[in-house]
Design an enzyme around this catalytic site. Sequence first.
Site, PDB file in Angstrom:
ATOM      1  N   GLU A   1      -3.827 -10.715  -0.112  1.00  0.00           N
ATOM      2  CA  GLU A   1      -4.677 -10.630   1.079  1.00  0.00           C
ATOM      3  C   GLU A   1      -6.083 -10.985   0.642  1.00  0.00           C
ATOM      4  O   GLU A   1      -6.554 -10.536  -0.391  1.00  0.00           O
ATOM      5  CB  GLU A   1      -4.693  -9.205   1.665  1.00  0.00           C
ATOM      6  CG  GLU A   1      -3.387  -8.768   2.259  1.00  0.00           C
ATOM      7  CD  GLU A   1      -3.417  -7.340   2.808  1.00  0.00           C
ATOM      8  OE1 GLU A   1      -4.490  -6.843   3.198  1.00  0.00           O
ATOM      9  OE2 GLU A   1      -2.330  -6.720   2.820  1.00  0.00           O
TER      10      GLU A   1
ATOM     11  N   GLU B   1       0.825  -1.220   0.000  1.00  0.00           N
ATOM     12  CA  GLU B   1       0.000   0.000   0.000  1.00  0.00           C
ATOM     13  C   GLU B   1       0.858   1.269   0.000  1.00  0.00           C
ATOM     14  O   GLU B   1       0.794   2.073   0.927  1.00  0.00           O
ATOM     15  CB  GLU B   1      -0.935   0.010   1.221  1.00  0.00           C
ATOM     16  CG  GLU B   1      -1.990  -1.076   1.190  1.00  0.00           C
ATOM     17  CD  GLU B   1      -3.165  -0.772   0.260  1.00  0.00           C
ATOM     18  OE1 GLU B   1      -3.080   0.217  -0.507  1.00  0.00           O
ATOM     19  OE2 GLU B   1      -4.135  -1.543   0.300  1.00  0.00           O
TER      20      GLU B   1
END
Length: 956
Positions: free
Chosen positions: A481, A411
């Site tokens: 994820e 991220e």
Amino acid sequence: MSFRPTAYVEDVSPGSGALPPRAHASSDAPSLSLNGSWRFRLSDTADAEDDSFAAEGYDAGDWAEVTVPGHWVLQGHGSPVYTNHLYPFPVDPPRVPTENPTGDHLRVFDLPADWPAGGGAVLRFDGVESCARVWLNGTELGDFKGSRLPHEFAVGPLLKPAGNVLAVRVHQWSAGSYLEDQDQWWLPGIFRDVTLLHRPADGVRDFFVHASYDHVSGTGTLRVDSDVPGRVTVPDLGVDVATGEPVTVPVEPWTAETPRLYDGVLATAGERVRLRIGFRTVAVADGLIKVNGRPVLFKGVNRHEWHPQRGRALDPETMREDVLLMKRHNINAVRTSHYPPHPAFLDLCDEYGLWVIDECDLETHGFTEQGWRDNPVDDDRWTPALLDRAARMVERDKNHPSVVIWSLGNEAGTGRGLTAMAEWIHGRDPSRPVHYEGDPDCRDTDLYSRMYASHAEVERIGRGLDGGPRRRRALPFILCEYAHAMGNGPGGLADYQRLFERHDRLQGGFVWEWIDHGIAHPELGYAYGGDFGEELHDGNFVCDGLLFPDRRPSPGLIEYQKVIEPVVLTGDGTAGTVRVANGYDFADLSALAFSWSYEVEGEPVDSGTLSVPALAPGESAEVKLPAVPAGAPAGEAHWTVRARLAADTPWAPRDHVVAWGQIPASARPVPHVAATARPAAGDGVLTLGPAEFDARTGAPRTICGVPVTGLRLDVWRATTDNDDGAAWQSDLRFGLLWRELGLHRMRHRLDAVEPGEDALTVRTRVAPAARELGLSTVYRWTSDGDRLRLTVSTVPDGDWTVPLPRLGIRFGLPAADRVRWYGGGPGEAYPDTRTAARIGRWQSTVDELQTPYVRPQENGARIDVRWAELGGLRIEGDPAFFLTARRWTTEQLDAAAHRTDLVPGPTVWVNLDHGQHGIGSQSCGPAPLPRYHLRAEPAEFSFVFSPTDNGSPTSL
Ligand code: IPT
């Protein structure tokens, strides 16, 4: 003296004075651990002025003490802060606030008597958050950032035999904090080992073990490059070669399933370094990630380092426990989210066998708040810091066979800095693919990776229908994820797994995440965001693991274990066979022993061993089951087939169950109660068979002599984190819709109490205030004199577009402790989390039925229950039902913030549910699939009540 901020803290550079990074090694050179008790002083600011403590002779006698490795905020100095992606300080890179908790650490040490006189020495810090400045004996060594990365300083000439003074100033905030915005607690401190390493003259510096495997010839090629020349020996392979010289020999390859390691030694003139060599070749070929020529399926988890008392300062036992738990739960892969782990963890992954995505300590998520403007990864000034982080990870970890993929970070948006990191890594280590999720174009990466994509999207990707840039379309796919394990859940794991199995391009995923980061707290049980008075925080979003903070497996882990089991055992009972499919990528089934057991009503009648061929990976076979045991009683029957370890392994003992399957053998007879009893009116009371009812309301008062309170239809559940959904979810969030509709405050209007010939009928309408929709509900009670049957019929009226949380009845019992049931167990299960529920006979207690989610929420349902006994009542379902029982109401559960808010009352509240809405993963990912929605539809379901055989109060 006025405040002057310390320059290096806010400098974008990685630091100054540290040695270049190198491989982590264990050698015969002496070393001295500097872990232990250190003197400690906390200041509010990173003041440039007062560094007098670093001088020799400084008297720190009145300072506090802290344990190193550790975080001072977990040792009574200041407090932790939890944010997901928000920076807990103004975003003005690289500046940090004046309020910058700064911990001065002091440690005085003597050299051991046998410390060698010659050579040099290096001081190594394995992890310090977030920025440190170091002095030895009054001389400044330098400063560094990069919290979860090693930093070494040459200190040889400064050392004295005794009274060495090591001074370390640690700042909570630094320019480096902008690169470390991972979703976790902000925990400053020297949280990994501090070690003094003797460096012999002509000792090993950096070295790179290249150990590939050629699956065609069955040979491994070993070449060890070393800065300092020497010899490499591997006794088991008869290898004795010079560094830099390749040698090819027949070997057994290393895989996560068969982690064959060869012990070796790298010897230079001055030092012998231990090598643990695993031969394997990783490649992206034909659009697939292959190891040793074969595609692999990742059954992974994201692992943060966590301990409820020690935070990210993990001891070796805890690391080993993580690995053992993973292996025992069929997990084969770890993403080290979101930073390189303690180096010992990777040794364990090599040894026990886990595929590792080693992720760099890099996340700049908070810049998403400003549309990624000023993102450090797209700003050339920060590139040296990014490259420093990439190099410190790769150089430290490059010799681990378990590390199969490098990840640039998490991220961090996109930018030139990431490209520079990828280019550097590709150049330095072309033997491993590079991963990064945040760039949809996959410019810098060798795989296409996503997080939390829905089943439908994953299926499109599997079919190659996802479009996107050409480069990406050719790449293998992983979910780095998925399945957000926050609170009750995650739901939908089995549905993802079926997709991974069906489409080659889908090479599996990594559940988010391994463990809840709850902090042990004297009043709250486990604390989460906000419990330390943080001005910004993200609540219990930090408790989203498959393990509870104390490492007890949550139902989510048990479900995952079943969903990813490496052997699939199936059958429908018609053929007299069980289908055995080997789901390993490399291993055959020779390490497993198979057994069967024949169970009637959950009671084993007979059992034996099953001979199964040593199927190769990917193969399957129909294996004949024995004849039904002679003299087996009548009733519902199942074959349960188990695959167990045939011998002890390093990670589990012999007989550990690796996989199981259940095959129906004969169906369940439906409970029948002849409606022969007639309701009889008494003094305000109606009697029907073994029950008494309030004549006015039609509500049961006693059933089989057991007082029953508040029996009525129930649709409400204490919304789970996944029901509530994440704030940013654009899709429907069911928890909010339910509350908006008022499903948590249904009113029950009594329309009629009708004693009839052979039944007592009670008509009601169940509906929330302010809404026109409702559920017309009829309770029909019948009895044969001994047993009592309740049939509930419910018909929705109005415009029900929203599924129901649950549909069933609830009632209170004055006492209940032991619970027995025949149905799904032993643990909790909901419609999309039910794979691990095995049909059998189970026992528990009301207290043990509770699942201890850190933030209390709906939990504990047992699925497919045919009958249950508790509180003196036996309850048979037609059809099978969900059983939930607890010592507080759903409303109290719903209102609780911590487990300590739940206070047992005098009543045990029992829910018998005909249906439950699915769980899903919407606390970060998708809601339950439509097939798991509990639609408001006409429904009818029955329960038969009778006294338990030994219904005396003592057996309650
Ligand atoms: C994703 C993060 O990568 C991870 O660190 C964690 O925060 C997780 O979410 C949620 O628990 S980012 C997600 C908001 C897409």
